[in-house]
Design a protein around this motif. Structure first.
Motif, PDB file in Angstrom:
ATOM      1  N   GLU A  22       0.819  -1.208   0.000  1.00  6.94           N
ATOM      2  CA  GLU A  22       0.000   0.000   0.000  1.00  6.94           C
ATOM      3  C   GLU A  22       0.858   1.266   0.000  1.00  6.94           C
ATOM      4  OE1 GLU A  22      -3.406   2.270   2.647  1.00  6.94           O
ATOM      5  OE2 GLU A  22      -2.004   0.906   3.635  1.00  6.94           O
ATOM      6  N   LYS A  23       2.010   1.233   0.626  1.00  2.45           N
ATOM      7  CA  LYS A  23       2.824   2.441   0.790  1.00  2.45           C
ATOM      8  C   LYS A  23       3.190   3.114  -0.537  1.00  2.45           C
ATOM      9  CE  LYS A  23       6.884   4.431   2.991  1.00  2.45           C
ATOM     10  NZ  LYS A  23       6.594   5.656   2.351  1.00  2.45           N
ATOM     11  N   PRO A  24       3.738   2.395  -1.529  1.00  4.62           N
ATOM     12  CA  PRO A  24       4.064   3.093  -2.779  1.00  4.62           C
ATOM     13  C   PRO A  24       2.822   3.652  -3.485  1.00  4.62           C
ATOM     14  CG  PRO A  24       4.616   0.745  -2.946  1.00  4.62           C
ATOM     15  CD  PRO A  24       4.172   1.012  -1.542  1.00  4.62           C
ATOM     16  N   ILE A  25       1.708   2.998  -3.309  1.00  8.69           N
ATOM     17  CA  ILE A  25       0.462   3.487  -3.912  1.00  8.69           C
ATOM     18  C   ILE A  25       0.070   4.810  -3.263  1.00  8.69           C
ATOM     19  CG2 ILE A  25      -2.010   3.020  -4.220  1.00  8.69           C
ATOM     20  CD1 ILE A  25      -1.246  -0.006  -4.294  1.00  8.69           C
ATOM     21  N   ILE A  26       0.097   4.847  -1.942  1.00  9.38           N
ATOM     22  CA  ILE A  26      -0.247   6.064  -1.201  1.00  9.38           C
ATOM     23  C   ILE A  26       0.728   7.189  -1.546  1.00  9.38           C
ATOM     24  CG2 ILE A  26      -0.353   7.098   1.115  1.00  9.38           C
ATOM     25  CD1 ILE A  26      -2.761   5.428   0.485  1.00  9.38           C
ATOM     26  N   ASP A  27       2.012   6.857  -1.619  1.00 12.98           N
ATOM     27  CA  ASP A  27       3.016   7.867  -1.958  1.00 12.98           C
ATOM     28  C   ASP A  27       2.717   8.508  -3.313  1.00 12.98           C
ATOM     29  OD1 ASP A  27       4.321   7.381   0.431  1.00 12.98           O
ATOM     30  OD2 ASP A  27       5.898   6.148  -0.469  1.00 12.98           O
ATOM     31  N   GLU A  28       2.381   7.684  -4.277  1.00 11.54           N
ATOM     32  CA  GLU A  28       2.066   8.225  -5.607  1.00 11.54           C
ATOM     33  C   GLU A  28       0.768   9.026  -5.579  1.00 11.54           C
ATOM     34  OE1 GLU A  28       1.372   6.926 -10.272  1.00 11.54           O
ATOM     35  OE2 GLU A  28       2.146   5.418  -8.878  1.00 11.54           O
ATOM     36  N   MET A  29      -0.215   8.540  -4.850  1.00 14.56           N
ATOM     37  CA  MET A  29      -1.490   9.260  -4.750  1.00 14.56           C
ATOM     38  C   MET A  29      -1.269  10.654  -4.174  1.00 14.56           C
ATOM     39  SD  MET A  29      -3.995   6.246  -3.337  1.00 14.56           S
ATOM     40  CE  MET A  29      -5.639   6.786  -3.736  1.00 14.56           C
ATOM     41  N   ASN A  30      -0.415  10.740  -3.173  1.00 10.49           N
ATOM     42  CA  ASN A  30      -0.166  12.016  -2.511  1.00 10.49           C
ATOM     43  C   ASN A  30       0.563  13.015  -3.398  1.00 10.49           C
ATOM     44  OD1 ASN A  30      -1.461  11.227  -0.165  1.00 10.49           O
ATOM     45  ND2 ASN A  30       0.404  10.485   0.798  1.00 10.49           N
ATOM     46  N   LYS A  31       1.252  12.539  -4.398  1.00  6.84           N
ATOM     47  CA  LYS A  31       2.001  13.419  -5.292  1.00  6.84           C
ATOM     48  C   LYS A  31       1.147  13.955  -6.441  1.00  6.84           C
ATOM     49  CE  LYS A  31       6.409  11.179  -4.407  1.00  6.84           C
ATOM     50  NZ  LYS A  31       7.445  10.295  -4.949  1.00  6.84           N
ATOM     51  N   LEU A  32      -0.015  13.397  -6.622  1.00  9.15           N
ATOM     52  CA  LEU A  32      -0.860  13.795  -7.752  1.00  9.15           C
ATOM     53  C   LEU A  32      -1.518  15.152  -7.505  1.00  9.15           C
ATOM     54  CD1 LEU A  32      -2.566  10.382  -8.518  1.00  9.15           C
ATOM     55  CD2 LEU A  32      -0.746  11.484  -9.833  1.00  9.15           C
ATOM     56  N   GLY A  33      -1.773  15.829  -8.608  1.00  8.77           N
ATOM     57  CA  GLY A  33      -2.466  17.109  -8.547  1.00  8.77           C
ATOM     58  C   GLY A  33      -3.946  16.915  -8.818  1.00  8.77           C
ATOM     59  N   THR A  34      -4.553  17.942  -9.418  1.00  8.24           N
ATOM     60  CA  THR A  34      -6.001  17.894  -9.662  1.00  8.24           C
ATOM     61  C   THR A  34      -6.346  17.949 -11.143  1.00  8.24           C
ATOM     62  OG1 THR A  34      -6.107  20.283  -9.364  1.00  8.24           O
ATOM     63  CG2 THR A  34      -6.571  18.912  -7.425  1.00  8.24           C
ATOM     64  N   SER A  35      -5.364  17.758 -12.005  1.00  2.52           N
ATOM     65  CA  SER A  35      -5.658  17.754 -13.441  1.00  2.52           C
ATOM     66  C   SER A  35      -6.477  16.516 -13.790  1.00  2.52           C
ATOM     67  CB  SER A  35      -4.356  17.763 -14.253  1.00  2.52           C
ATOM     68  OG  SER A  35      -3.702  16.505 -14.121  1.00  2.52           O
ATOM     69  N   LYS A  37      -5.810  14.271 -15.964  1.00  2.00           N
ATOM     70  CA  LYS A  37      -4.880  13.141 -16.071  1.00  2.00           C
ATOM     71  C   LYS A  37      -4.551  12.596 -14.681  1.00  2.00           C
ATOM     72  CE  LYS A  37      -0.284  11.918 -17.723  1.00  2.00           C
ATOM     73  NZ  LYS A  37       0.967  12.408 -18.268  1.00  2.00           N
ATOM     74  N   ASP A  38      -4.272  13.485 -13.739  1.00  2.00           N
ATOM     75  CA  ASP A  38      -3.959  13.066 -12.379  1.00  2.00           C
ATOM     76  C   ASP A  38      -5.161  12.415 -11.698  1.00  2.00           C
ATOM     77  OD1 ASP A  38      -1.341  13.892 -12.572  1.00  2.00           O
ATOM     78  OD2 ASP A  38      -1.589  15.686 -11.344  1.00  2.00           O
ATOM     79  N   MET A  39      -6.327  12.942 -11.955  1.00  4.45           N
ATOM     80  CA  MET A  39      -7.534  12.366 -11.343  1.00  4.45           C
ATOM     81  C   MET A  39      -7.803  10.962 -11.881  1.00  4.45           C
ATOM     82  SD  MET A  39      -8.253  14.536  -9.115  1.00  4.45           S
ATOM     83  CE  MET A  39      -9.814  14.045  -8.464  1.00  4.45           C
ATOM     84  N   LYS A  40      -7.543  10.749 -13.157  1.00  2.00           N
ATOM     85  CA  LYS A  40      -7.704   9.406 -13.731  1.00  2.00           C
ATOM     86  C   LYS A  40      -6.700   8.445 -13.110  1.00  2.00           C
ATOM     87  CE  LYS A  40      -9.686  10.867 -18.091  1.00  2.00           C
ATOM     88  NZ  LYS A  40      -9.496  11.073 -19.518  1.00  2.00           N
ATOM     89  N   ARG A  41      -5.463   8.910 -12.954  1.00  2.00           N
ATOM     90  CA  ARG A  41      -4.434   8.082 -12.335  1.00  2.00           C
ATOM     91  C   ARG A  41      -4.801   7.786 -10.879  1.00  2.00           C
ATOM     92  NH1 ARG A  41      -1.304   3.939 -12.657  1.00  2.00           N
ATOM     93  NH2 ARG A  41       0.471   4.065 -11.255  1.00  2.00           N
ATOM     94  N   TYR A  42      -5.356   8.759 -10.186  1.00  2.00           N
ATOM     95  CA  TYR A  42      -5.781   8.587  -8.802  1.00  2.00           C
ATOM     96  C   TYR A  42      -6.812   7.457  -8.694  1.00  2.00           C
ATOM     97  CZ  TYR A  42      -7.448   9.644  -4.107  1.00  2.00           C
ATOM     98  OH  TYR A  42      -7.783   9.553  -2.776  1.00  2.00           O
ATOM     99  N   GLU A  43      -7.757   7.438  -9.616  1.00  2.00           N
ATOM    100  CA  GLU A  43      -8.790   6.396  -9.595  1.00  2.00           C
ATOM    101  C   GLU A  43      -8.191   5.009  -9.819  1.00  2.00           C
ATOM    102  OE1 GLU A  43     -11.973   6.571  -8.608  1.00  2.00           O
ATOM    103  OE2 GLU A  43     -11.478   8.643  -8.112  1.00  2.00           O
ATOM    104  N   VAL A  44      -7.204   4.923 -10.702  1.00  2.00           N
ATOM    105  CA  VAL A  44      -6.513   3.646 -10.932  1.00  2.00           C
ATOM    106  C   VAL A  44      -5.796   3.201  -9.658  1.00  2.00           C
ATOM    107  CG1 VAL A  44      -4.586   2.567 -12.188  1.00  2.00           C
ATOM    108  CG2 VAL A  44      -6.244   3.980 -13.418  1.00  2.00           C
ATOM    109  N   LEU A  45      -5.092   4.144  -9.034  1.00  2.00           N
ATOM    110  CA  LEU A  45      -4.373   3.832  -7.802  1.00  2.00           C
ATOM    111  C   LEU A  45      -5.322   3.468  -6.666  1.00  2.00           C
ATOM    112  CD1 LEU A  45      -1.689   6.652  -7.983  1.00  2.00           C
ATOM    113  CD2 LEU A  45      -1.292   4.197  -8.279  1.00  2.00           C
ATOM    114  N   LYS A  46      -6.453   4.130  -6.615  1.00  2.00           N
ATOM    115  CA  LYS A  46      -7.447   3.837  -5.589  1.00  2.00           C
ATOM    116  C   LYS A  46      -7.924   2.386  -5.710  1.00  2.00           C
ATOM    117  CE  LYS A  46     -11.974   5.352  -3.932  1.00  2.00           C
ATOM    118  NZ  LYS A  46     -13.115   6.221  -4.205  1.00  2.00           N
ATOM    119  N   LYS A  47      -8.138   1.937  -6.945  1.00  2.00           N
ATOM    120  CA  LYS A  47      -8.564   0.550  -7.169  1.00  2.00           C
ATOM    121  C   LYS A  47      -7.466  -0.428  -6.790  1.00  2.00           C
ATOM    122  CE  LYS A  47     -12.186   1.422 -10.353  1.00  2.00           C
ATOM    123  NZ  LYS A  47     -12.643   1.861 -11.545  1.00  2.00           N
TER     124      LYS A  47
END
Length: 99
Positions: A22-35, A37-47
């Motif tokens: 979970e840690k690398p996933i959370i780390d990447e999620m925390n680095k994302l912005g609100t664009s 593209k970032d929101m789509k990546r966030y949803e992938v990481l959330k899953k």
């Protein structure tokens, strides 16, 4: 676990090992912005994060079944259920803890 199915630490250790993913996933999620593209990546990481949580449920449930008084197990199981919005399961564990 095959040798001694009642060895609760084996279940706990396996769950902890899986939860390290979970840690690398959370780390990447925390680095994302609100664009977008970032929101789509966030949803992938959330899953992916939810999949990690789902993968530990059988081990935590078995550990809880073996040792319902183990606070680390019950606490982790409640947190996983909360993260996955599994309210009924969370309440069931909380009820068993209070007995």
């Amino acid at each position: 676990m095959e040798i001694n199915p009642k060895y609760v630490n084996a279940y706990i250790n396996l769950a902890a090992l899986k939860l390290e993913n979970e840690k690398p996933i959370i780390d990447e999620m925390n680095k994302l912005g609100t664009s977008d593209k970032d929101m789509k990546r966030y949803e992938v990481l959330k899953k992916q994060r939810e999949a990690v949580f789902r993968s530990v449920i059988p081990y935590l449930e078995k550990a809880f079944e073996v040792d319902a008084k183990n606070e680390a197990v019950s606490s982790t199981l409640i947190n996983v259920y909360s993260a996955l919005e599994m309210t009924a399961e969370k309440k069931a564990v909380q009820a068993k803890m209070q007995k």
